[in-house]
Design a protein around this motif. Structure first.
Motif, mmCIF file in Angstrom:
data_model
loop_
_atom_site.group_PDB
_atom_site.id
_atom_site.type_symbol
_atom_site.label_atom_id
_atom_site.label_comp_id
_atom_site.label_asym_id
_atom_site.label_seq_id
_atom_site.Cartn_x
_atom_site.Cartn_y
_atom_site.Cartn_z
ATOM 1 N N UNK A 1 0.826 -1.152 -0.022
ATOM 2 C CA UNK A 1 0.068 -0.110 0.019
ATOM 3 C C UNK A 1 0.845 1.271 -0.060
ATOM 4 N N UNK A 2 0.224 2.407 -0.303
ATOM 5 C CA UNK A 2 1.019 3.344 -0.226
ATOM 6 C C UNK A 2 1.318 3.887 1.375
ATOM 7 N N UNK A 3 2.741 4.162 1.484
ATOM 8 C CA UNK A 3 3.008 4.742 2.789
ATOM 9 C C UNK A 3 3.231 6.142 3.113
ATOM 10 N N UNK A 4 2.512 6.954 3.916
ATOM 11 C CA UNK A 4 2.660 8.116 4.089
ATOM 12 C C UNK A 4 2.620 8.341 5.602
ATOM 13 N N UNK A 5 3.790 9.329 6.067
ATOM 14 C CA UNK A 5 3.862 9.799 7.344
ATOM 15 C C UNK A 5 3.305 11.243 7.449
ATOM 16 N N UNK A 6 2.354 11.336 8.532
ATOM 17 C CA UNK A 6 1.791 12.477 8.765
ATOM 18 C C UNK A 6 2.025 12.903 10.101
#
Length: 78
Positions: free
Chosen positions: A28-33
């Motif tokens: 899956x796409x990995x995004x850090x927020x």
């Protein structure tokens, strides 16, 4: 720095899948927020929640599996 940490997380997820922690058709796409509450740290990812739906396992179990493969040779997480 954020992109480097995303790369560390992506590698940990890739390693977890390669070593049989769980099976995925695609990463899956990995995004850090930045979390809305500072008590949750500087950055966060919902990847375990997303994966939970795909593989039918609790998010905490998946997060622990991913963290078990997290390597930080340069000490970015220290």
């Amino acid at each position: 720095m954020k992109h480097h940490l995303e790369a560390l997380l992506r590698q940990a997820l890739t390693d977890a899948v390669a070593e049989g922690e769980f099976a995925l058709p695609a990463l899956p796409p990995l995004v850090l927020e930045v979390p809305s509450d500072a008590k949750f740290g500087d950055l966060a990812s919902n990847v375990a929640m997303v994966l939970s739906r795909q593989v039918g396992r609790p998010p905490r179990v998946l997060a622990d599996g991913i963290l078990g493969h997290l390597r930080d040779p340069e000490g970015w997480l220290a």
